[in-house]
Design an enzyme around this catalytic site. Structure first.
Site, PDB file in Angstrom:
ATOM      1  N   PRO A   9    -145.388  21.054  32.910  1.00 35.49           N
ATOM      2  CA  PRO A   9    -145.437  19.661  32.470  1.00 35.49           C
ATOM      3  C   PRO A   9    -146.587  18.857  33.073  1.00 35.49           C
ATOM      4  CG  PRO A   9    -143.622  20.016  33.999  1.00 35.49           C
ATOM      5  CD  PRO A   9    -144.153  21.366  33.634  1.00 35.49           C
ATOM      6  N   TYR A  22    -156.023  16.437  41.264  1.00 37.88           N
ATOM      7  CA  TYR A  22    -156.139  17.575  40.352  1.00 37.88           C
ATOM      8  C   TYR A  22    -157.542  17.797  39.803  1.00 37.88           C
ATOM      9  CZ  TYR A  22    -151.071  17.065  40.613  1.00 37.88           C
ATOM     10  OH  TYR A  22    -149.786  16.969  41.073  1.00 37.88           O
ATOM     11  N   HIS A  79    -140.140  22.579  41.845  1.00 39.50           N
ATOM     12  CA  HIS A  79    -139.368  22.126  42.988  1.00 39.50           C
ATOM     13  C   HIS A  79    -137.868  22.081  42.738  1.00 39.50           C
ATOM     14  CE1 HIS A  79    -143.379  21.332  44.272  1.00 39.50           C
ATOM     15  NE2 HIS A  79    -143.573  20.421  43.325  1.00 39.50           N
ATOM     16  N   ASP A  86    -134.611  31.444  37.188  1.00 39.02           N
ATOM     17  CA  ASP A  86    -133.812  32.562  36.671  1.00 39.02           C
ATOM     18  C   ASP A  86    -134.578  33.333  35.604  1.00 39.02           C
ATOM     19  OD1 ASP A  86    -131.768  31.888  38.384  1.00 39.02           O
ATOM     20  OD2 ASP A  86    -130.419  31.120  36.835  1.00 39.02           O
ATOM     21  N   LEU A 100    -152.641  23.808  41.436  1.00 40.27           N
ATOM     22  CA  LEU A 100    -153.983  23.257  41.636  1.00 40.27           C
ATOM     23  C   LEU A 100    -154.115  22.673  43.042  1.00 40.27           C
ATOM     24  CD1 LEU A 100    -153.697  21.526  38.250  1.00 40.27           C
ATOM     25  CD2 LEU A 100    -155.665  22.975  38.738  1.00 40.27           C
ATOM     26  N   ARG A 110    -142.583  18.338  47.659  1.00 39.55           N
ATOM     27  CA  ARG A 110    -143.403  19.392  47.023  1.00 39.55           C
ATOM     28  C   ARG A 110    -143.509  20.637  47.893  1.00 39.55           C
ATOM     29  NH1 ARG A 110    -145.748  16.502  42.714  1.00 39.55           N
ATOM     30  NH2 ARG A 110    -146.138  14.347  43.289  1.00 39.55           N
TER      31      ARG A 110
END
Ligand code: DQA
Length: 147
Positions: A9, A22, A79, A86, A100, A110
């Site tokens: 995401p 980033y 996280h 799974d 990144l 995090r």
């Protein structure tokens, strides 16, 4: 050999998203670098991005019979997503977790990855190069498995 790469995401916003964290490289430019590396190493890559947890689970499951290894940046799902953890555990393929940013130098939430215990390894903190290192690691793991 075929390697699947999944961006989680908010990674569609790379380039404009918190550039101090980033960098300024767009997802398109990063994907071009991943494809170029794969070409130079003689492997196939399939690259996907999704903001949705269920879709990422589907993309991971599709690796079965289709890919030899997975490189994944699960974004914030890293996280807390037990569903993604799974799925990673279920596919029984080499999985490399990439980030990144150096997540361990950032907020405490995090520092914990629910994915890391079921991945073969984790690469964090090298910007877009984390993915290139991840692809190289994945290729090595597949080759080792075949030896
Ligand atoms: C990230 C780190 C995560 O904590 C964050 O939620 C992201 C990106 C990284 O690549 O550094 O979305 O996975």
């Amino acid at each position: 050999m075929r390697i699947r790469v999944i961006h989680g995401p908010n990674l569609n916003l790379l380039g404009m998203r918190e550039p101090d964290q980033y960098g300024s490289e767009t997802l398109e430019a990063l994907n071009a670098r991943i494809e170029e590396l794969a070409r130079s190493l003689g492997v196939e890559v399939e690259i996907f991005q999704s903001n949705s947890e269920g879709e990422i689970v589907d993309l991971i499951q599709q690796c079965i019979g289709r890919a030899d290894a997975l490189v994944i940046n699960p974004g914030a799902y890293t996280h807390y997503s037990i569903a993604i953890r799974d799925a990673v555990a279920a596919i029984r393929l080499p999985v490399v977790e990439v980030h990144l940013s150096n997540v361990y130098a950032r907020e405490e939430f995090r520092h914990h990855s629910v994915i890391a215990p079921v991945a073969r390894g984790q690469i964090a903190g090298f910007g877009g190069d984390s993915y290139l290192l991840g692809v190289r690691a994945a290729i090595r793991l597949v080759e080792e498995g075949r030896a």
